[in-house]
Design an enzyme around this catalytic site. Structure first.
Site, short mmCIF file in Angstrom:
data_model
loop_
_atom_site.label_atom_id
_atom_site.label_comp_id
_atom_site.label_asym_id
_atom_site.label_seq_id
_atom_site.Cartn_x
_atom_site.Cartn_y
_atom_site.Cartn_z
N LYS A 1 4.13 -15.45 2.15
CA LYS A 1 4.35 -16.19 1.09
C LYS A 1 5.72 -16.41 0.71
O LYS A 1 6.20 -16.07 -0.37
CB LYS A 1 3.46 -15.22 -0.02
CG LYS A 1 3.09 -16.13 -1.12
CD LYS A 1 1.96 -17.07 -1.29
CE LYS A 1 2.12 -17.99 -2.46
NZ LYS A 1 1.48 -18.93 -2.47
N ASP B 1 -2.11 -18.52 1.59
CA ASP B 1 -3.10 -19.32 0.86
C ASP B 1 -3.40 -20.48 1.87
O ASP B 1 -4.71 -20.82 1.94
CB ASP B 1 -2.59 -19.90 -0.28
CG ASP B 1 -1.20 -20.20 -0.67
OD1 ASP B 1 -0.52 -20.02 0.34
OD2 ASP B 1 -1.03 -20.63 -1.67
N TYR C 1 0.89 -1.03 -0.04
CA TYR C 1 0.10 0.21 0.05
C TYR C 1 0.94 1.12 -0.07
O TYR C 1 0.47 2.29 -0.19
CB TYR C 1 -0.91 -0.18 1.35
CG TYR C 1 -1.95 -1.46 1.30
CD1 TYR C 1 -1.97 -1.89 0.09
CD2 TYR C 1 -3.08 -1.11 2.01
CE1 TYR C 1 -3.01 -3.11 0.20
CE2 TYR C 1 -3.74 -2.06 2.09
CZ TYR C 1 -3.67 -3.04 1.22
OH TYR C 1 -4.74 -4.08 1.14
N ASP D 1 -11.07 -9.66 6.39
CA ASP D 1 -12.33 -9.61 6.20
C ASP D 1 -13.03 -11.17 5.87
O ASP D 1 -14.15 -11.45 6.35
CB ASP D 1 -12.37 -9.02 4.63
CG ASP D 1 -12.86 -7.46 4.54
OD1 ASP D 1 -12.45 -6.98 5.49
OD2 ASP D 1 -13.35 -7.23 3.60
N ASP E 1 -5.02 -7.36 5.32
CA ASP E 1 -6.50 -6.62 4.97
C ASP E 1 -7.30 -7.86 4.46
O ASP E 1 -8.58 -7.95 4.82
CB ASP E 1 -6.17 -5.82 3.81
CG ASP E 1 -7.24 -4.96 3.46
OD1 ASP E 1 -8.33 -4.68 4.28
OD2 ASP E 1 -7.05 -4.07 2.77
#
Ligand code: NAD
Length: 364
Positions: free
Chosen positions: A192, A224, A141, A252, A248
């Site tokens: 990752k 994942d 970001y 959710d 993020d």
């Protein structure tokens, strides 16, 4: 004691839910003899309309002079144009970066009376009690280069950069460790590392710090695999630490585990909340957005924002007894069968935003 809170209600349901969090803080003040004072400012679309930018320097300065910040939500269809120069989310990114709010804490708990309010099976979500510690001021970001351009051949290209320094990773992972020490002593570091260089550095630093915390069990997990395990076996997790983008998305997903977006609070801290100095400066907000579809209709669930205010009491003011009183009040109201529309189920009593806030106030 006196506490000064900067309040940025923002857009959409932001003002609806923030009003109820203030009602809660005032009730805590009356019961425990504290004085909460508020300074109000604009953020997001409403600030763009008035000042042409999502957060002014004056508002930022006002926030930095308070003991903590309470925020609603930003955004809405009016400001959705992707070509626009000023975007509501710029306000969020600026305040996080400028106030160095690098550690975003998102607790996810399945309350026993809410088991039937989620789309997942009760036996999967029963007993979920985890906290995600998300890095908030680095990664994709903020990393440079970040741009969009047209190549010589006329094709459009874009780049974002996932950049992390050792210091950014180290301080975030330590927050996770300190929190894990006070919980079930299990830390899952999510990355990752099979593909990304920044993740390989993340994993290496997590392993290095683990030597300093022998009481806590560390496991590193690929993002994942974590996304899958969160809905397959969520009680596996205690504390999760992860970088900005992964956090993020995972939070959710994790919101499903607690019934509704309207139930999940968050804290964004500028320091390690435990240890020698337990009071970190922080910004407190629900994880949901501005929910324009229900803004101003007295339908929004204020519990996420009220629980965010409880986190403020705990992490920024060191008022753990007061924070626990707010959490108990929320539990009691839910146990009595009161529900906002988003968590309504058969046999329960539906109430609006204001009524829910007043019930929690009375219970405190
Ligand atoms: P959203 O979280 O605003 O809404 C998603 C769904 O959840 C909607 O159906 C909404 O009605 C419901 N919902 C959200 N909060 C609720 C509450 N407290 N009580 C009951 N129901 C609730 O996400 P979205 O619709 O994707 O985004 C709407 C706007 O919010 C967009 O402009 C987006 O950019 C912005 N947004 C802001 C933040 C933030 O301020 N931190 C976060 C996410 C999205």
């Amino acid at each position: 004691m006196k506490y000064l809170v900067a309040v940025l209600p923002g857009d959409g349901v932001g003002p609806d839910v923030v009003n109820e969090a203030i009602r809660t803080l005032n009730a805590v003040g009356r019961r425990f003899n504290h004085e909460f004072q508020y300074k109000f400012g604009l953020i997001g679309g409403i600030s763009i309309d008035k000042h042409g930018r999502a957060l002014t320097q004056e508002t930022l300065q006002m926030c930095s002079e308070c003991n903590a910040v309470l925020l609603g939500a930003v955004g809405g269809p009016k400001w959705d144009n992707p070509q626009a120069k000023a975007r509501p989310e710029d306000g969020l990114l600026t305040i996080r970066k400028e106030l160095d709010l690098y550690a975003n804490l998102r607790p996810v708990k399945m309350l026993p009376m809410m088991e039937n309010s989620t789309s997942l099976k009760p036996e999967i979500v029963r007993g979920v009690d985890l906290i995600v510690v998300r890095e908030l001021t680095g990664g994709l970001y903020f990393g440079k280069p970040k741009k969009r351009w047209i190549t010589k051949s006329g094709a459009r290209r874009a780049v974002d950069s996932m950049v992390y320094t050792e210091k950014e990773i180290d301080r975030l992972i330590r927050v996770g460790w300190e929190i894990a020490l006070k919980r079930r002593k299990k830390l899952t570091s999510v990355d990752k590392a099979n593909v990304l260089e920044s993740s390989r550095l993340w994993r290496q630093i997590a392993l290095e710090i683990s030597a300093e915390y022998p009481q806590v069990k560390l496991d590193s997990m690929l993002v994942d695999a974590c996304a899958m395990r969160l809905i397959q076996n969520p009680t596996y997790f205690d504390v999760i630490v992860t970088e900005n983008t992964f956090g993020d998305i995972l939070t959710d997903e994790a919101s499903l585990l607690s019934g509704s977006m309207g139930m999940l609070p968050s804290a964004s801290l500028a320091g390690i909340p435990e240890g020698k100095n337990p009071r970190a400066f922080g910004l407190y907000e629900p994880i949901h957005g501005s929910a324009p579809d229900i803004a101003g209709l007295n339908q929004a669930n204020p519990i996420a924002t009220i629980l965010s205010a409880a986190m403020m009491l705990h992490y920024s003011f060191g008022l753990s007894r007061e924070a626990a009183a707010v959490e108990s009040a929320v539990l009691k109201v839910l146990e009595e069968g009161y529900r906002s529309k988003d968590i309504m189920s058969a046999g329960m009593k539906q109430v609006g935003t204001i009524e829910m806030g007043k019930l929690i106030e009375e219970s405190i």
